[in-house]
Design an enzyme around this catalytic site. Structure first.
Site, mmCIF file in Angstrom:
data_model
loop_
_atom_site.group_PDB
_atom_site.id
_atom_site.type_symbol
_atom_site.label_atom_id
_atom_site.label_comp_id
_atom_site.label_asym_id
_atom_site.label_seq_id
_atom_site.Cartn_x
_atom_site.Cartn_y
_atom_site.Cartn_z
ATOM 1 N N GLU A 325 0.845 -1.221 0.114
ATOM 2 C CA GLU A 325 -0.080 0.102 -0.007
ATOM 3 C C GLU A 325 1.059 1.419 -0.123
ATOM 4 O O GLU A 325 0.352 2.462 -0.374
ATOM 5 C CB GLU A 325 -1.091 -0.042 1.125
ATOM 6 C CG GLU A 325 -2.107 -0.949 1.104
ATOM 7 C CD GLU A 325 -1.467 -2.261 1.940
ATOM 8 O OE1 GLU A 325 -2.533 -3.296 2.023
ATOM 9 O OE2 GLU A 325 -0.387 -2.710 1.802
ATOM 10 N N LYS A 433 -0.443 -11.096 23.941
ATOM 11 C CA LYS A 433 -0.865 -10.433 25.226
ATOM 12 C C LYS A 433 -0.747 -11.461 26.449
ATOM 13 O O LYS A 433 -1.579 -12.461 26.463
ATOM 14 C CB LYS A 433 -2.463 -9.872 25.085
ATOM 15 C CG LYS A 433 -2.617 -8.883 26.298
ATOM 16 C CD LYS A 433 -3.952 -8.009 25.810
ATOM 17 C CE LYS A 433 -4.075 -6.939 26.714
ATOM 18 N NZ LYS A 433 -5.369 -6.184 26.555
ATOM 19 N N TRP A 438 1.855 -6.457 26.746
ATOM 20 C CA TRP A 438 2.120 -7.052 25.410
ATOM 21 C C TRP A 438 3.571 -7.484 25.303
ATOM 22 O O TRP A 438 4.314 -6.825 26.003
ATOM 23 C CB TRP A 438 2.036 -5.730 24.566
ATOM 24 C CG TRP A 438 0.458 -5.440 24.161
ATOM 25 C CD1 TRP A 438 0.033 -4.022 24.712
ATOM 26 C CD2 TRP A 438 -0.555 -5.893 23.699
ATOM 27 N NE1 TRP A 438 -1.373 -4.102 24.433
ATOM 28 C CE2 TRP A 438 -1.672 -5.277 23.718
ATOM 29 C CE3 TRP A 438 -0.724 -7.113 22.801
ATOM 30 C CZ2 TRP A 438 -2.752 -5.537 23.075
ATOM 31 C CZ3 TRP A 438 -1.601 -7.521 22.243
ATOM 32 C CH2 TRP A 438 -2.941 -6.774 22.388
#
Length: 537
Positions: A325, A433, A438
């Site tokens: 992208e 997690k 995290w």
């Protein structure tokens, strides 16, 4: 000021006029072939005229299924220079996905390498819009039952070498189409315009990014079917740099020989390519002193690999970041002038990150409470915008989830340090997690791959009743490296991470599943890990 029209045809015209003696060195199935830009330009014009003679019009989609070689380079310019759209197809996709993207793009023609032609033979009856197949080969056309098969070289030979590229093309018109490698669902298409391609090429030429130059000999190892080989063939042609095309089914040995024999100065590819090259360099002797830059993207490069290239082989290593992208160049990791005096370890730690935003682009890093602090700790999703950033997917409403309020939501989680340097922590879907905290699978992977006996490593989450998720490391050892136990590897990691970051298990494998462009395929790896534990009970 004059209103300029930024067209891809201007790139090949500049190479013809100012650098007619410079070379494209192309490895094909029969060996090395050499062409000057004068010859490439003439062949490109002949090909363009044959496309027009066949009836190809502005806006028509033309597909390629091909390796990195001179014929593919000619198509890079012939197709968009007549106003048509170059659609590069990943030859490693499944037949189902190849059928989908050809029909979705509504391709009119397919240019295909002879050794890839069996893919077309297997699916041609399911392709709804294709009118003809043009086979690229050094030999006679293969015997086939596929209708409307033509020879590439005959199209070139019968074309008009004086063909003039049309100038009635607007820079905002479609020029290229690439599809994502689709880790889930069908691939998504991204359209590139003439303007976006030219501006992206300028970005590659900035001294503080990749710094491509006429004096370079550029070898794009990243496939030409993958985000236009990161734009390297376009910028190299525009600037008049020599190009080395590594051709079909190359090996680390072939790459090492090309670097040595053709005195390659700049090359680009994903980390798995460079891990393989390092293995070849360690086992055999080659000259690599011509290299001034190994450009690495696609996924995070292990710090240990960067150090080996620079300290052992004296080869500068450029870490970059992008995606389909973003055309793809978005960030490059280079030191600022005043950082050159930092201790060596600090310099390496900075350059192992994904780097700073390329001039011309904008960024935000969005966390749960708005934009994150530039403190190298707070995490958020990287958002991008700019003149070579896509604003939607091609005929696909899935863009509603990615392009929001004028920003591309990359799906990559990162931190930013006080200097504005980005570090990609993980994909949003790959973060682990554990107990409400995290864990970055990327950080663990790179640390594991710094062990002298480890060749490759990938970390995935497994469900855990108490902690929600826990990390498990999947490891491939180097050949002849000898054995190492799970306990030894975890002990190696202990000084580098908090205890709760350490993997609960290490699974030794022969191979880690990869995507069609060489990245670790976490979805398939999770399935393998699940099978591993199910078979153990």
């Amino acid at each position: 000021m004059m209103k300029g029209n930024l067209l891809i045809s201007s790139m090949i015209e500049r190479a013809e006029r100012f650098f007619p003696k410079k070379e494209v060195i192309s490895r094909t199935s029969t060996g090395i072939q050499r062409f000057t830009y004068a010859e490439i330009g003439e062949r490109t014009r002949k090909l363009a005229s044959s496309l027009k003679e066949f009836g190809i019009e502005k806006g028509d989609k033309i597909a390629t299924l091909a390796w990195n070689h001179h014929r593919h380079l000619e198509l890079y310019f012939a197709i968009p220079s007549i106003g048509s759209v170059l659609h590069t197809i990943n030859i490693r996709l499944s037949p189902e996905h190849i059928i989908y993207i050809i029909n979705h793009a509504e391709d009119e023609l397919i240019f295909v390498d002879e050794d890839v032609f069996p893919l077309i033979e297997a699916v041609h009856d399911k392709l709804r819009t294709v009118k003809a197949y043009i086979v690229m080969t050094d030999h006679e056309l293969p015997s086939t039952n596929v209708p409307n098969v033509y020879s590439y070289e005959e199209w070139v030979q019968t074309g008009d070498k004086a063909f003039e590229f049309p100038k009635d093309i607007d820079e905002t018109e479609e020029a290229g189409l690439c599809f994502t490698s689709a880790t889930t669902g069908y691939p998504k298409g991204v359209i590139y315009t003439h303007r976006s391609t030219v501006l992206h090429s300028m970005g590659l030429a900035f001294t503080d990014t990749v710094g491509a130059s006429e004096s370079d000999t550029v070898m794009p190892v990243v496939p030409m079917f993958h985000v236009n080989a990161w734009g390297m063939p376009y910028v190299a042609t525009w600037l008049g740099a020599d190009q080395v095309m590594p051709g079909p089914r190359f090996t680390p040995k072939i790459l090492a020989e090309l670097i040595q024999d053709e005195k390659v100065t700049m090359t680009a590819g994903v980390p798995t390519i460079w891990l393989g090259l390092l293995k070849e360099l360690e086992e055999n002797s080659y000259r690599t002193d011509s290299l001034r830059a190994v450009v690495c993207g696609g996924s995070a490069a292990p710090l240990s690999m960067i150090k080996t290239f620079e300290q052992k082989y004296n080869v500068p290593f450029l870490h970059a970041y992008g995606m389909t992208e973003t055309s793809p160049l978005a960030t490059v990791s280079r030191l600022k002038s005043y950082q050159e005096d930092l201790p060596e370890e600090d310099r390496f730690n900075i350059r192992a990150k994904q780097g700073m935003l390329v001039p011309g682009l904008e960024m935000k890093v969005a966390g749960g409470q708005g934009e994150v602090r530039w403190d190298e700790e707070e995490m958020g999703e990287l958002l991008l915008k700019g003149p070579w950033i896509a604003d939607d997917y091609f005929k696909d409403d899935r863009g509603n989830e990615t392009f929001i309020d004028g920003w591309l939501h990359t799906g990559d989680v990162c931190t930013v340090d006080e200097e504005g340097v980005i570090k990609i922590v993980d994909r949003t879907k790959d973060l682990i997690k554990s107990g409400g905290e995290w864990i970055s699978s990327v950080d663990l992977e790179n640390a594991i791959m710094s062990h002298e006996k480890v060749f490759e490593a990938s970390v995935v989450a497994v469900p855990d009743a108490e902690w929600q998720e826990r990390p498990v490391a999947c490891v491939v050892l180097k050949d002849k490296a000898g054995n190492i136990t799970k306990e030894e590897l975890i002990e190696f990691l202990k000084p580098q991470f908090a205890k709760w970051w350490l993997p609960d298990d290490v699974i030794f494998m022969e191979e880690i599943p990869k995507t069609s462009v060489g990245k670790f395929l976490k979805r398939a790896l999770r399935d393998k890990v699940k099978e591993h534990y199910e078979s153990a009970y």
